[in-house]
Design a protein around this motif. Structure first.
Motif, PDB file in Angstrom:
ATOM      1  N   ALA A  11      39.765 -21.904  -9.179  1.00 58.11           N
ATOM      2  CA  ALA A  11      38.737 -22.094 -10.205  1.00 58.11           C
ATOM      3  C   ALA A  11      38.135 -23.495 -10.171  1.00 58.11           C
ATOM      4  CB  ALA A  11      39.331 -21.815 -11.587  1.00 58.11           C
ATOM      5  N   ASP A  12      38.905 -24.480  -9.740  1.00 57.70           N
ATOM      6  CA  ASP A  12      38.453 -25.876  -9.752  1.00 57.70           C
ATOM      7  C   ASP A  12      38.629 -26.450  -8.349  1.00 57.70           C
ATOM      8  OD1 ASP A  12      38.016 -28.577 -10.085  1.00 57.70           O
ATOM      9  OD2 ASP A  12      39.143 -28.731 -11.949  1.00 57.70           O
ATOM     10  N   TRP A  13      37.576 -26.456  -7.586  1.00 62.98           N
ATOM     11  CA  TRP A  13      37.662 -26.912  -6.196  1.00 62.98           C
ATOM     12  C   TRP A  13      37.794 -28.425  -6.111  1.00 62.98           C
ATOM     13  CZ3 TRP A  13      38.584 -24.075  -1.956  1.00 62.98           C
ATOM     14  CH2 TRP A  13      38.455 -22.692  -2.089  1.00 62.98           C
ATOM     15  N   ASP A  14      37.268 -29.155  -7.078  1.00 60.65           N
ATOM     16  CA  ASP A  14      37.471 -30.604  -7.078  1.00 60.65           C
ATOM     17  C   ASP A  14      38.956 -30.922  -7.215  1.00 60.65           C
ATOM     18  OD1 ASP A  14      34.757 -31.955  -7.035  1.00 60.65           O
ATOM     19  OD2 ASP A  14      34.463 -30.515  -8.649  1.00 60.65           O
ATOM     20  N   ASP A  15      39.637 -30.223  -8.084  1.00 59.87           N
ATOM     21  CA  ASP A  15      41.075 -30.440  -8.248  1.00 59.87           C
ATOM     22  C   ASP A  15      41.849 -29.976  -7.022  1.00 59.87           C
ATOM     23  OD1 ASP A  15      43.383 -31.103 -10.113  1.00 59.87           O
ATOM     24  OD2 ASP A  15      43.861 -29.030  -9.565  1.00 59.87           O
ATOM     25  N   ALA A  16      41.410 -28.897  -6.410  1.00 58.28           N
ATOM     26  CA  ALA A  16      42.105 -28.378  -5.234  1.00 58.28           C
ATOM     27  C   ALA A  16      42.136 -29.399  -4.107  1.00 58.28           C
ATOM     28  CB  ALA A  16      41.440 -27.094  -4.757  1.00 58.28           C
ATOM     29  N   TYR A  17      41.061 -30.187  -3.982  1.00 57.23           N
ATOM     30  CA  TYR A  17      40.978 -31.184  -2.908  1.00 57.23           C
ATOM     31  C   TYR A  17      41.299 -32.596  -3.391  1.00 57.23           C
ATOM     32  CZ  TYR A  17      39.416 -28.007   0.689  1.00 57.23           C
ATOM     33  OH  TYR A  17      39.387 -27.009   1.632  1.00 57.23           O
ATOM     34  N   ALA A  18      41.741 -32.746  -4.641  1.00 57.23           N
ATOM     35  CA  ALA A  18      42.147 -34.055  -5.150  1.00 57.23           C
ATOM     36  C   ALA A  18      43.558 -34.366  -4.653  1.00 57.23           C
ATOM     37  CB  ALA A  18      42.110 -34.065  -6.674  1.00 57.23           C
ATOM     38  N   ASN A  19      43.785 -35.595  -4.234  1.00 56.82           N
ATOM     39  CA  ASN A  19      45.097 -35.988  -3.721  1.00 56.82           C
ATOM     40  C   ASN A  19      45.799 -36.999  -4.620  1.00 56.82           C
ATOM     41  OD1 ASN A  19      45.416 -34.540  -1.118  1.00 56.82           O
ATOM     42  ND2 ASN A  19      43.516 -35.598  -0.611  1.00 56.82           N
ATOM     43  N   ILE A  20      45.149 -38.124  -4.873  1.00 59.64           N
ATOM     44  CA  ILE A  20      45.793 -39.215  -5.605  1.00 59.64           C
ATOM     45  C   ILE A  20      46.312 -38.745  -6.966  1.00 59.64           C
ATOM     46  CG2 ILE A  20      45.318 -41.381  -6.799  1.00 59.64           C
ATOM     47  CD1 ILE A  20      43.691 -42.270  -4.430  1.00 59.64           C
ATOM     48  N   ARG A 188      32.992 -25.697   4.446  1.00 59.31           N
ATOM     49  CA  ARG A 188      32.380 -24.831   3.435  1.00 59.31           C
ATOM     50  C   ARG A 188      32.998 -25.004   2.045  1.00 59.31           C
ATOM     51  NH1 ARG A 188      32.758 -19.206   6.547  1.00 59.31           N
ATOM     52  NH2 ARG A 188      34.804 -20.157   6.936  1.00 59.31           N
ATOM     53  N   PRO A 189      34.327 -25.075   1.900  1.00 52.19           N
ATOM     54  CA  PRO A 189      34.874 -25.248   0.547  1.00 52.19           C
ATOM     55  C   PRO A 189      34.414 -26.524  -0.146  1.00 52.19           C
ATOM     56  CG  PRO A 189      36.587 -24.505   2.044  1.00 52.19           C
ATOM     57  CD  PRO A 189      35.397 -24.864   2.890  1.00 52.19           C
ATOM     58  N   LEU A 190      34.111 -27.567   0.633  1.00 50.70           N
ATOM     59  CA  LEU A 190      33.672 -28.821   0.022  1.00 50.70           C
ATOM     60  C   LEU A 190      32.272 -28.707  -0.557  1.00 50.70           C
ATOM     61  CD1 LEU A 190      35.122 -31.417   2.547  1.00 50.70           C
ATOM     62  CD2 LEU A 190      36.103 -30.610   0.403  1.00 50.70           C
ATOM     63  N   GLN A 191      31.551 -27.664  -0.178  1.00 56.46           N
ATOM     64  CA  GLN A 191      30.267 -27.404  -0.831  1.00 56.46           C
ATOM     65  C   GLN A 191      30.446 -27.001  -2.294  1.00 56.46           C
ATOM     66  OE1 GLN A 191      28.773 -24.568   2.331  1.00 56.46           O
ATOM     67  NE2 GLN A 191      26.905 -25.775   2.039  1.00 56.46           N
ATOM     68  N   LEU A 192      31.661 -26.627  -2.655  1.00 50.61           N
ATOM     69  CA  LEU A 192      31.969 -26.224  -4.023  1.00 50.61           C
ATOM     70  C   LEU A 192      32.496 -27.386  -4.860  1.00 50.61           C
ATOM     71  CD1 LEU A 192      33.760 -22.863  -3.134  1.00 50.61           C
ATOM     72  CD2 LEU A 192      31.370 -23.192  -3.817  1.00 50.61           C
ATOM     73  N   GLY A 200      26.028 -34.760   1.691  1.00 49.28           N
ATOM     74  CA  GLY A 200      24.913 -34.031   2.267  1.00 49.28           C
ATOM     75  C   GLY A 200      25.300 -32.686   2.855  1.00 49.28           C
ATOM     76  N   LEU A 201      26.178 -31.979   2.164  1.00 45.73           N
ATOM     77  CA  LEU A 201      26.751 -30.767   2.733  1.00 45.73           C
ATOM     78  C   LEU A 201      25.886 -29.537   2.452  1.00 45.73           C
ATOM     79  CD1 LEU A 201      30.564 -31.273   2.023  1.00 45.73           C
ATOM     80  CD2 LEU A 201      29.300 -31.678   4.134  1.00 45.73           C
TER      81      LEU A 201
END
Length: 284
Positions: A11-20, A188-192, A200-201
């Motif tokens: 549901a939250d792609w920003d959180d999915a790719y968050a690391n720190i 592609r997932p980073l487009q979300l 510039g994706l």
């Protein structure tokens, strides 16, 4: 009935790719890297080793001024290249100088290339800038090239061993092994995510710059490396490229290092005896 291996909707792609945010003490890692890197550079100067800096191989070219190049004592066995991460938007070689230590101790020259960051530059400009630095450094050192990178740098490393690599053909032929660490291969997932604008994706960039959508150069080995405690999307990214490229490079391997997360998975490069350094340089 659900099937084994089913992945729930994200549901939250920003959180999915968050690391720190998901690593205890994660916010302190960049400062710790910078301090370890500064200490390493000081030790290099103190021992009379090759100091960091671009002037020896790049002259006064402004676009390459932040790259770091190290030579071992004696004739180099080849050249290790480490491309830094930071979601294409942060950091530079000076945060990661200490990761040259393992390869340098084993007799390898080490290049830490620099590249312009987003949003001021696009992914193609980044990979082309790195390719130019690798080509210049390859003219100074004979032998095989072992190419690695972390996170966004893992993406760029993999992109450089695609069949349409910007590396000159004789230099690409010397890349004996590519080892992306916790890389991003399907953009592609980073487009979300909220990063899509700064990076510039659009669909054309994602298609052109995702290693997943290219065939690799057949002459090198691919060894994907990721930590077991990473965000699940990073593990899946490496699994995806392994499956897509399997059978095309001379060998395709995936290692999931136990107990490592996204920010400490690169630490082994500083140790000449660490399995990560062995995976990158062993047998070359």
């Amino acid at each position: 009935m659900s099937m084994a291996g089913t992945v729930a909707q994200i549901a939250d792609w920003d959180d999915a790719y968050a690391n720190i945010a998901h690593i205890p003490g994660g916010a302190g890692f960049p400062d710790a890297w910078a301090q370890a890197a500064a200490d390493f550079r000081e030790r290099q100067r103190g021992t009379g080793g090759q100091p960091p800096g671009p002037r020896d191989i790049f002259g006064q070219k402004k676009e390459h001024r932040d790259a770091e190049f190290y030579l071992p004592a004696g004739q180099p066995r080849g050249m290790m290249v480490f491309v830094h991460g930071g979601y294409w938007m942060k950091f530079g070689p000076s945060w990661f100088s200490h990761l040259a230590a393992g390869a340098l101790a084993l007799g390898w020259a080490v290049l830490l290339p620099s590249y312009p960051l987003a949003p001021g530059a696009g992914l193609r400009e980044m990979r082309d800038r790195i390719a130019a630095q690798i080509a210049a450094a390859a003219g100074e050192v004979s032998g095989p090239i072992a190419l690695c990178g972390h996170s966004a740098g893992g993406h760029l490393a993999a992109r450089l061993v695609c069949g349409d690599s910007p590396l000159p053909a004789p230099v690409l032929a010397r890349v004996a092994r590519c080892l992306p660490i916790s890389g991003l291969f399907d953009l592609r997932p980073l487009q979300l995510t909220a990063m899509r604008g700064d990076l510039g994706l659009d669909d054309a960039v994602v298609r052109a710059e995702s290693p997943l959508f290219h065939l690799p150069a057949a002459g090198c080995e691919l060894h994907l490396w990721v930590g077991s405690d990473e965000r699940p999307v990073f593990i899946r990214q490496s699994q995806l490229l392994q499956a897509a490229w399997a059978g095309i490079p001379r060998r395709t391997t995936l290692t999931v290092e136990p107990g490592r997360h996204h920010l400490d998975v690169i630490a082994g490069l500083a140790d000449p005896a660490h399995p990560l350094t062995e995976a990158l340089l062993g047998g070359l």
